[in-house]
Enzyme design. Sequence first.
Site, PDB file in Angstrom:
ATOM      1  CB  ALA A 572      -0.328  63.645  45.378  1.00 64.63           C
ATOM      2  N   GLY A 575       7.588  61.585  46.335  1.00 66.49           N
ATOM      3  CA  GLY A 575       8.317  62.571  47.116  1.00 66.49           C
ATOM      4  C   GLY A 575       7.514  63.256  48.192  1.00 66.49           C
ATOM      5  CB  VAL A 623       0.595  71.913  37.322  1.00 66.65           C
ATOM      6  CG1 VAL A 623       0.021  70.962  38.338  1.00 66.65           C
ATOM      7  CG2 VAL A 623       2.099  71.703  37.167  1.00 66.65           C
ATOM      8  CE1 TYR A 715      13.877  73.610  41.659  1.00 64.77           C
ATOM      9  CE2 TYR A 715      15.780  74.110  43.022  1.00 64.77           C
ATOM     10  CZ  TYR A 715      14.514  73.578  42.883  1.00 64.77           C
ATOM     11  OH  TYR A 715      13.886  73.013  43.970  1.00 64.77           O
ATOM     12  CE  LYS A 719      11.047  75.000  43.786  1.00 68.98           C
ATOM     13  NZ  LYS A 719       9.665  74.583  44.081  1.00 68.98           N
ATOM     14  N   PRO A 745      12.432  73.621  52.033  1.00 69.20           N
ATOM     15  CG  PRO A 745      11.769  71.610  51.046  1.00 69.20           C
ATOM     16  CD  PRO A 745      11.366  73.054  51.207  1.00 69.20           C
ATOM     17  CB  VAL A 748      13.953  66.602  50.359  1.00 67.83           C
ATOM     18  CG1 VAL A 748      12.928  65.639  50.949  1.00 67.83           C
ATOM     19  CG2 VAL A 748      13.799  67.988  50.958  1.00 67.83           C
ATOM     20  CD  GLU A 752       9.621  59.831  40.972  1.00 68.86           C
ATOM     21  OE1 GLU A 752       9.275  60.665  40.102  1.00 68.86           O
ATOM     22  OE2 GLU A 752       9.078  58.736  41.124  1.00 68.86           O
ATOM     23  CG  PHE A 753      15.049  67.569  43.476  1.00 66.30           C
ATOM     24  CD1 PHE A 753      14.304  68.695  43.176  1.00 66.30           C
ATOM     25  CD2 PHE A 753      16.429  67.690  43.534  1.00 66.30           C
ATOM     26  CE1 PHE A 753      14.923  69.915  42.937  1.00 66.30           C
ATOM     27  CE2 PHE A 753      17.055  68.898  43.290  1.00 66.30           C
ATOM     28  CZ  PHE A 753      16.298  70.014  42.992  1.00 66.30           C
TER      29      PHE A 753
END
Length: 823
Positions: A572, A575, A623, A715, A719, A745, A748, A752-753
């Site tokens: 959180a 982004g 995480v 990557y 996904k 999406p 975007v 900070e992607f």
Amino acid sequence: MQTLNIPVSLAYCAENEEVASKIATDLAPVITLQKVAIQRDQEQSLASKLKGFEGAIILLISDNFLRSTKCMESGLSMLNEHGHDVLPVVIPGYRLAENGEKEVVATSFERVSDIIQYINFWQDRYLDLRRQKREDERLDNEGFASHLKAVRDISGEAGEFIRLLRSNLHLELYQFQHNAYQQLFIFLDETEAGDAFRESFAEETPTPTQPETPTVAEVVATETAEEEVPPLDLTGIPGIDLLPSTPTFDEEEKENGDNQEDFGIEILEGEPEEHPEEEDFGMEVLEGDPSENEAQEDVEEEAELLVEKAWRLADSDAMSDGITLLEAGLESFPNNEALRYNYALLLAQDDRAEEASEQVNFLLTKNPQHENGLFLAAELADLAGQPALARKYLARLVSINEQGADVWFRLGELSLQAEPNATGKAVKYFKEAAKREGTPEDAYYQLGLLYAGALDHPKKALKAFQKTIEINPEHSFVYYDLALLHHRQHEHEQAYHAYQQAISINPEFKTPENDAVFKLMAHKSDLQQEQNTLQALKDNVSRLEALIQQREASALLESEAGKGKCILITGATSGIGKATAAKFAANGYRLIITGRRAERLQALQQEWKERYGTESHLLVFDVRSAEAVQAAIDSLPAEWSTIDILMNNAGKAKGFDPIHEGHLEHWDEMIDTNIKGLLYLTRAVTPGMVARGHGHVINVASTAGKEVYPKGNVYCATKFAVDALTKSMRLDLHQHGVRVSQVAPAHVEETEFALVRFDGDQEKANIYEGFQPLTSRDVAATVYFIAQQPAHVNILDVVLQGTQQASSTVIDRSGRDRYQEEE
């Protein structure tokens, strides 16, 4: 005497075979020990060999053990898995001298310095291996990469592993062997068997009366002799066989000052005693010491090394280890300013502001002109709500040495906070900021406000506002204040045009009151009407700022959408996660926001509380760690334990390489974050939803999980995994009233992607050139829409792309102007 039929494993580093064999031989009449000896060149680690073992484990902890990759790999997980079934026994370590004879190396972790030497050892080894890989392209292979990852993980966990050993029951070897291994039988809850064994054992073997460790004299002789650390045996490490035979890592470290052995270890006969004042961290005072100047240089060099390693630990998400390292350093060098300042700075970054203030105040007592200390003291005072004190520190700083524009601007702000009516000081500081390179735009803006208000100098105010516009033509507030200034000067046409500029940038300024004032006065000059509208304008100005900040919040809070509901959002701090949290905060939800950057979370928590009155709870963890995830969820207070919505948002892309050139550490990071992180959170949170019979899981996937693209290999795979997991979760949870949705999406903006993917390379990260992609707010609005559906409606999947993006690789980059004009 009957043999006990219970499983007991004796686990140790193979270099300590002599001690292990003696224990096994002594206990053979009553216990058949399963010996687990760990060799340097074997494939399996100790943790993997013991995985699933159900029984007691005698763990022989030696200096050899604590420096062995295969012994330490996943050691923390192993201790957590077996818990109270592990009995650590601290034994001496050994190393071979040049003459081939064994030399005793004491093992201890009772003092801070004992722990630090092993933290240093693993940090240094990891950095050395990375350097080797960079310098020798032959090491770019899967085996070496796997070993590098293992060492990296150990370097991050070694301090916690040893602290856990120290906090649990552990025995010195002489305590373990005392009275025919009495403590072992107590540990096994087999005291009767122990009594019988003791009678038999006493007849055959004398009970040891003291630890098998060197005497003080032997240790002093060893420590004062100039011995050379033997080369590290790298046999069996994947990929190492490609290296030239010399120099080895340890030899290189010896050439560079033997920085693996940074801290001296004190060994005493019998039980270790605490002598913290004797911890010299390797700065031994021997006969023939250098001069005072040379000694001081040694201290400063040692302090510099400690600071460097502490920040390296902090940057590796081991902040507590970095703080511990500097804390220990200060025990030996209490007057070293660099150690004291960096210790205070790390405490501040760890949200321990009060402790940081104590340290920086101590530093300034010793050296009132320490520039970095003064700046940090000002920041901490400001954080504590003491603007006058913060201004005092910065005023002292600028009196010592020339400072940049930002410091002078901050002085001006603090002056207004401390003494709102003392505008003269603030003007002086803002002027000083304006003289310097890199002047903040708000320095001129604040000057304009002061000149237009309390100082009543419209010409200077006009000049300051115009300078603000030169720096930032999109500064909406300056146009509005410029409109007010022109209006007060009866320059109605100019006021009208400035007002139009303000509302073109920020429509919030467009209110019926403002329209009545500026439009009317642009065409009429009746004195009475001017007086009436001027009064209306004054009334409007007094509440305009509050209106801008609160209008949307006030309207939305009337809605009952989020009343009493709680959403947990991972990632959180930026982004999509940050934008979604703001959206739900504005609609009355209670928020649990997570991330690794505590200061960002706290700033967001404060912002949403002030703006929307939002209740929020912060969880700071990674995480990628299952233990950290579960511990964070378990730590929630009772009032926060009911989670209605889980948004699995945390994710990242690392690298952009074809599959044959990919970096394994990038792959691991994406898999651990994007897949395992999502699984860990879902596993920790959904049992509560199932028990309550309702809940909603919303996973943030990507169009990369719908179609692959060149260089997106791993990557995209992660996904695709999110897409598959979302579908399978739904099959598992729908019968319990738990909804599972997904938003996928494409490109975007406002995240900070790209910066993360390209390791902060701004040029490479500029992937949105020439077209208008989605914004993080677009995705947040979609997530909110999904969450607002009635309980019987579940939106399965929403795929979003910008109008100019037809697929992952087909993008119209002819410009974004027309979309900006429409908005």
